[in-house]
Design an enzyme around this catalytic site. Sequence first.
Site, mmCIF file in Angstrom:
data_model
loop_
_atom_site.group_PDB
_atom_site.id
_atom_site.type_symbol
_atom_site.label_atom_id
_atom_site.label_comp_id
_atom_site.label_asym_id
_atom_site.label_seq_id
_atom_site.Cartn_x
_atom_site.Cartn_y
_atom_site.Cartn_z
ATOM 1 C CE LYS A 53 -1.865 -1.096 3.846
ATOM 2 N NZ LYS A 53 -1.123 -2.250 4.098
ATOM 3 C CG HIS A 73 7.166 3.400 6.308
ATOM 4 N ND1 HIS A 73 6.264 3.196 5.135
ATOM 5 C CD2 HIS A 73 6.457 2.368 7.309
ATOM 6 C CE1 HIS A 73 5.439 2.222 5.389
ATOM 7 N NE2 HIS A 73 5.742 1.570 6.517
#
Length: 203
Positions: free
Chosen positions: A23, A58
């Site tokens: 995602k 991330h």
Amino acid sequence: MDTLNPVERPRLVLVLGGARSGKSTFAERLAVQSGRQVAYIATATASDEDMRDRIARHQAARSATWQTIEEPLHLAAAVERAAKLADVLILDCMTVWLSNWLFSQDQSEHMEDDTISAQHYAGALHEIDALLGAVAALEAGKTLVVVTNEVGLGIVPAYALGRVYRDILGLINQRIAAVSSRVYLMVAGLGVDIKRLHEHAEL
């Protein structure tokens, strides 16, 4: 893959899927391909070592030119702030935000009480309506990409808070999807535009 080219009105894109379905990577790729300035709204907090590692991974994967706003609760205000910094905004993710929001409520330990559960449903959806209102008020050409999980495909959670969480997130996803121009379902790293398929569905 669809691009995020500027349009006449603010644009909303929803990216949803299961854990490790790709995602965030997909949302970030959309942003990169747009060629526009990007702001990243991060809802996660470093609550334990595993989460700290996830956040670090991330951060390392994102472009150093992107602006990052860390906001675990106040989504509408974060979108308004991010829109002053960039044209493409990534909100990652609704799943973590809902956890933050539920645990910020004083009565979350009383989930067995139907009245309290109803209050949580209404309160969370009110926050989502405020978020969608903030998106609608953005300048033309701005785009918000929302990342979220699909958590309703497994077994029914055995405990009340888990059931309330699953149900509220499902309603949140529906509400965002209804006003999104694109809704991508991620499967094994591949994004399928299910809203486009829905619009062309026939019996």
